[in-house]
Motif scaffolding. Structure first.
Motif, short mmCIF file in Angstrom:
data_model
loop_
_atom_site.label_atom_id
_atom_site.label_comp_id
_atom_site.label_asym_id
_atom_site.label_seq_id
_atom_site.Cartn_x
_atom_site.Cartn_y
_atom_site.Cartn_z
N LEU A 132 3.66 5.71 -5.59
CA LEU A 132 3.60 5.75 -7.06
C LEU A 132 2.57 6.76 -7.56
O LEU A 132 2.70 7.31 -8.66
N SER A 133 1.53 7.00 -6.74
CA SER A 133 0.51 7.98 -7.14
C SER A 133 1.06 9.41 -7.14
O SER A 133 0.42 10.32 -7.66
N LEU A 134 2.25 9.60 -6.54
CA LEU A 134 2.86 10.93 -6.52
C LEU A 134 3.57 11.27 -7.83
O LEU A 134 3.95 12.42 -8.05
N ILE A 135 3.79 10.26 -8.68
CA ILE A 135 4.58 10.47 -9.91
C ILE A 135 4.07 11.63 -10.75
O ILE A 135 4.86 12.47 -11.21
N PRO A 136 2.72 11.75 -11.00
CA PRO A 136 2.26 12.88 -11.82
C PRO A 136 2.58 14.25 -11.22
O PRO A 136 2.64 15.24 -11.94
N VAL A 177 9.45 4.19 -2.17
CA VAL A 177 8.68 5.08 -1.30
C VAL A 177 9.51 6.29 -0.91
O VAL A 177 9.08 7.45 -1.02
N GLY A 178 10.74 6.04 -0.44
CA GLY A 178 11.59 7.13 -0.01
C GLY A 178 11.97 8.06 -1.16
O GLY A 178 11.98 9.29 -1.01
N ILE A 179 12.27 7.47 -2.32
CA ILE A 179 12.68 8.28 -3.47
C ILE A 179 11.57 9.24 -3.88
O ILE A 179 11.79 10.45 -4.02
N LEU A 180 10.36 8.70 -4.09
CA LEU A 180 9.26 9.53 -4.59
C LEU A 180 8.78 10.53 -3.54
O LEU A 180 8.49 11.69 -3.87
N GLY A 235 0.82 -1.21 0.00
CA GLY A 235 0.00 0.00 0.00
C GLY A 235 0.85 1.26 0.00
O GLY A 235 0.56 2.23 -0.71
N ALA A 236 1.93 1.24 0.80
CA ALA A 236 2.83 2.40 0.84
C ALA A 236 3.49 2.63 -0.51
O ALA A 236 3.62 3.77 -0.98
N ILE A 237 3.88 1.53 -1.16
CA ILE A 237 4.50 1.65 -2.49
C ILE A 237 3.49 2.20 -3.49
O ILE A 237 3.80 3.10 -4.30
#
Length: 1024
Positions: free
Chosen positions: A537-541, A888-891, A531-533
């Protein structure tokens, strides 16, 4: 290990070796080439050809196309681009990455030589050169004074030769100067009276200004050279030149012409901080050191100032080494702050100043050793390689920490100094070597990636690798030796002053409790991780992408373009209006260099309708606004100047791939491409973040087309070439010879009086001499038409091209290009016309693709190294589960800091693949050790986790805190490393948390699976 044993038993020998390495390191550092960015070796060749007086259409047809056809068959060519302008052709040949440019240049010269005979007789010889996009001047020097011609003489005769003798200087060019010439102004009525034409005058002048050798004679025992002196020695000699008329009469040149020494017609003006100047640009040699060349120029300028005439001043306009010095200084400061942070963490955990000193000594020795390796591999000292060292500060101490902590533990058990050092280091040396290897192998694929990403980041990868190798050697040799000398007494763990130990014990208890919970609710832990991942990933846009972070170098460029054909004086008037608009910004402008009429294409022509500003702002820490903000305000201010097209943009040095947005339109017709480019510019203006979109389709240049009626001309005994030469001489002038005066060579140029060559009527009524000596007006044998001709014609791969380019402001390149692509897809392109996207957007996508392959290969190599280390395929597979959580940390890190995903950030992701597994290696390895000692699986996990928490926290915090200064972007040029540091800090921190909780859960699942598999095999054996 014998290496450890030797270093402990022979400390004097180790000291001697270390001293030698340090000495060699300082020598290497002194001789390292210093630059802003790594050298990007792009295999590009150019072919430049002059064709004076020719229109772009003629240049394209007679020069560009034949050369294009000849060179296109050369093997390894990626693209052939040509640009045809009035009087000049430039062809750019781009070869495949890795091509041998020296061999390619030989082939290009052979092909060009084959078609040289097909080019027009009046065209210049094609020049084939190596193109270096980074070969910008090291320094611009301004020369100011009252008399422009005197300044030109001083620059050419005194300064240029002196500056070019300085170490590392390749060439010095002069701009904005004005020379003198001898003008022979013909009197048309006298020419008609004597039946003369310009050709006969040129022949007479050229014949009169010659000296020759006539052999030798003997005088006694010596030979005397016979030399006939006939060269002009004074203006009187020129005036007394004998000219023979068709009737046989002999007259003097002054009888038919006015002869004067005059200032040449000015085609460019240079202004520095409001003063007319001559500007000298200094280029360094290919292998020259930018900073050393600048230092040599400073000394040369101070030396030559005393020899300048009174009233003549010499000052530095721009010095590119300043930003390099400030950038390197900033990185060094960041390294120092990072090292202090790491030392404080060590002091906090080790509770001993001496133990911290052992680690502290190893850092500078590892750095100095890195300089030695950089020197012998030919790397330069730039902000990326120095940034690599700064990034490696925290990682450098990881191996030493592990070794030292084990030595300390043996010391606390009562071992002697030497035995604790020898046993403690030997026991963990193999594990340290293995963990360092996992970090090193991630850089291997970057070295083999092709393109601009590899050119820039291979030096970074090599520098960090050198640092890690040096720190590894230090950890297994110097650390045990220093420990055997400095840790004279066991470390005490009791007493109030060790509050941090009590704090760590509480953290251990909390961690043990949480670990029990995740082992009990394993599925919940797995789903929570997924779920955290997914959420990250939803932050990419919202993150976006960019090519390379732009550095705030404080440089702004303003391009002022008046209507094509505008003369120099009118353009200068517009420049004065722009200067008035810039007056409110004087507080933030340090230097303002204006070049009016310069920027000639291919070095053959000047653009009198163009002015270029190069503005250097005051240092970043002395102003409240960024360069982008100031650039936007200047753009709003100067955009209101009437009668000119003005483009304001922020300048960047050398790490990009052209304009951020670049669209190449291809098709057969120039006019259609021009219309399409206007449509594209209109569409781009609607996109938020697009700044100053422009088309390469310039406004048509006013032309007068002379169509010679060849049959009618033949009736007067005139050929096409005779009419052409007489028109060229009358309006362009013709150089007849050169006259030496006081050590200078001046052109002797035939011209018509200015009032006879300034209007269209003068052209129509221009007297053309026939074969019989009679004079007829030009319009008798020619028809004149006034049109708007193209300024330049572009072609790529032998097809017409038009470019649309744009800068971007306050938005990431990736999201802008998505909108650009949508706009282009909606454009109705005629059949036969296509578009491609180039510039930084193309380089970004290409680099991301290649770095993705590098990341995949790096992960495989990390797994392979761990499989060899564990002699097992299952446990490395468990450890690899620490990688997905890194996302998670990167994004989250990029989202919080507002930084797009750039290729520097991507390199950070690749680095993380080798770094984050080290914590999992430590944890899984110790779990296996405890299980081999007889502990049950969950018991081993619950004991191993809290036991390994301390070294995991130490190595993670030293790495993270060592990169904090870089992540904050402190100092000049820090923007390039900032995303890389942010990615590693957030990625490593979050990965550590997931490693401590997720890896034990995954370990239990895969252990259960392995038991089932073993059970199935046992059943099969029993059945059989």
């Amino acid at each position: 290990m014998k290496l450890v044993d030797t270093s402990v038993r022979r400390p004097v020998g180790v000291f001697m070796i270390v001293a030698a390495i340090v000495a060699l390191g300082f020598v290497s550092l002194r001789n390292l080439n210093i630059d802003l960015y790594p050298e990007i070796d792009l295999p590009i060749a150019v072919v430049s050809t002059s064709y004076e007086g020719a229109a772009p259409q003629e240049v394209e047809k007679l020069i560009s196309r034949p050369i294009e056809s000849a060179v296109s068959s050369i093997e390894g060519i990626e693209s052939v681009q040509s640009q045809s302008q009035p009087g000049a052709s430039l062809i750019v040949l781009m070869f495949n990455t890795g091509a041998d440019l020296d061999t390619a240049l030989l082939e290009v010269r052979e092909k060009v030589d084959q078609v040289k005979g097909m080019l027009p007789d009046t065209a210049g010889d094609p020049n084939v050169l190596r193109f270096d996009p980074q070969q910008i001047p090291v320094m611009w020097v301004g020369l100011t004074g009252e008399n422009a011609t005197d300044l030109q003489t001083i620059a050419e005769d005194q300064l240029v030769p002196f500056f070019e003798r300085q170490d590392g200087v390749a060439s010095v060019s002069v701009e904005g100067g004005v020379g003198e010439e001898v003008q022979v102004e013909l009197q048309l009525d006298k020419l008609i009276q004597y039946g003369l034409n310009s050709s006969s005058i040129v022949q007479a002048i050229n014949s009169a200004n010659q000296s020759a050798s006539a052999g030798v004679i003997e005088k006694g025992d010596k030979e005397l050279q016979i030399r006939i002196q006939g060269e002009y020695e004074s203006m009187a000699d020129i005036k007394q030149t004998l000219v023979q008329t068709p009737t046989g009469a002999v007259i003097h040149l002054e009888d038919i012409a006015t002869i004067e020494q005059k200032v040449q017609e000015r085609t460019s003006i240079s202004i520095v901080n409001g003063k007319p100047s001559i500007v000298l640009s200094v280029l360094k040699k290919t292998d020259g050191n930018t900073v050393q060349v600048a230092n040599a120029m400073y000394e040369a300028i101070e030396e030559v100032k005393d020899d300048l005439p009174e009233g003549v001043n010499l000052e530095i306009v721009f010095d590119t080494s300043n930003f390099i010095r400030m950038s390197i200084d900033s990185v060094v400061q960041n390294m120092g702050v990072g090292a202090v942070f790491s030392a404080l963490i060590l002091l906090l955990f080790l509770r001993s100043f001496r133990a911290t000193l052992v680690i502290g000594i190893s850092i500078p020795i590892a750095i100095i050793s890195t300089f030695t390796l950089m020197y012998f591999t030919g790397e330069t000292l730039n902000i990326l390689t120095m940034g690599g060292l700064a990034l490696g500060i925290g990682m450098m101490v990881d191996s030493s920490i592990v070794i030292l902590e084990n030595i300390v533990s043996y010391r606390q058990q009562g071992y002697s100094l030497k035995e604790a050092a020898k046993v403690g280091a030997s026991e963990l040396a193999p594990a340290v070597i293995a963990s360092t290897t996992t970090t090193l192998v991630v850089f291997l694929p970057i070295v083999f990636v092709e393109g601009i990403a590899s050119e820039m980041f291979t030096p970074l990868a090599l520098t960090i690798s050198f640092a890690l190798i040096a720190s590894l050697i230090v950890s297994v040799t110097l650390i045990p030796m220093l420990s055997s000398k400095l840790l004279t007494k066991p470390l005490q763990t009791e007493g109030k002053r060790y509050w941090f130990d009590r704090f760590l014990n509480k953290v251990n208890d909390i961690y043990r409790t949480i670990l029990k919970g995740v082992l009990k609710y394993r599925k919940t832990t797995i789903f929570a991780t997924l779920g955290a991942i997914a959420l990250s990933l939803s932050l990419i846009p919202f993150i976006g992408t960019e090519f390379i972070p732009a550095s705030d170098e404080g440089q702004i460029e303003i391009r002022v373009s008046t209507p094509t054909g505008t003369n120099l004086a009118t353009t200068q008037e517009v420049v004065e209006q722009v200067n008035e608009k810039l007056s409110p910004f004087e507080d933030v402008i340090e230097t303002n260099y204006i070049s009016i009429g310069g920027g000639g294409f291919g070095g053959f022509s000047s653009n009198t309708n163009r002015a270029d500003y190069t503005i250097q702002l005051i240092p970043k820490d002395e102003r409240t606004q960024s360069t982008t903000e100031i650039m936007t305000e200047i753009n709003n201010a100067v955009g209101k100047v009437p009668g000119a097209e003005i483009v304001v943009r922020e300048m960047a040095s050398g790490m990009g791939g052209g304009d951020p947005v670049q669209i190449q339109l291809n098709g057969p017709e120039h006019e259609v491409l021009a219309e399409l480019s206007d449509q594209v510019v209109y569409l781009l203006q609607e996109i938020e973040g697009i700044h100053n979109p422009e088309s390469s389709a310039s406004e048509g240049r006013p032309e007068v087309i002379i169509n010679i009626n060849r049959e009618l001309a033949a009736q007067y005994g005139l050929s096409y070439q005779q009419v052409l030469s007489q028109v060229q001489m009358s309006f362009s002038g013709q150089i007849a010879t050169r006259y030496r005066s006081e050590g200078n060579e001046l052109d002797v140029k035939l011209v018509l009086p200015e009032d006879r060559r300034s209007t269209i009527e003068d052209l129509e009524t221009l007297p053309i001499q026939t074969a019989t000596g009679a004079m007829i007006p030009l319009n008798t044998v020619a028809e004149l038409n006034q049109i708007q001709g193209p300024v330049n014609l572009l072609r790529q791969n032998q097809q017409r091209q038009m470019n649309v380019s744009s800068d971007i402001v306050d938005r990431d390149l990736g999201s802008i290009m998505e909108e650009v692509q949508g706009k282009l897809d909606s454009l109705n392109m005629p059949e036969g016309y296509t578009y491609t996207i180039g510039g930084q957007a193309e380089d970004m996508m290409d680099s991301f693709t290649k770095l993705t392959y590098a990341l995949i290969f790096s992960i495989f190599l990390v797994y392979a190294v761990m499989a060899v280390q564990f002699e097992n395929f299952l446990h490395p597979f468990v450890i690899m589960f620490s990688l997905p959580a890194t996302v998670v940390g990167i994004l989250v890190g990029l989202f919080i800091t507002g930084k797009p995903l750039s290729i520097t950030a991507f390199v950070g992701v690749i680095m993380l693949a080798g770094i984050v597994v080290n914590n999992a290696i430590v944890l899984v390895d110790y779990i296996n050790i405890l299980r081999r000692r007889g502990q049950e699986r969950n018991e081993a996990i619950l004991n191993a986790g809290p036991s390994r928490l301390r070294p995991i926290l130490m190595t993670t915090l030293t790495t993270v805190l060592g990169m904090i200064p870089l992540s904050l972007g402190w100092g000049e040029g820090a923007e390039a490393q900032q995303p890389l540091a942010i990615v590693i800090i957030f990625g490593l921190t979050v990965s550590m948390l997931f490693t401590l909780l997720l890896i034990p859960v995954v370990y239990t699942y895969l252990d259960d699976l392995s038991r089932k598999v073993v059970g199935w095999f046992d059943k099969d054996k029993k059945v059989s």
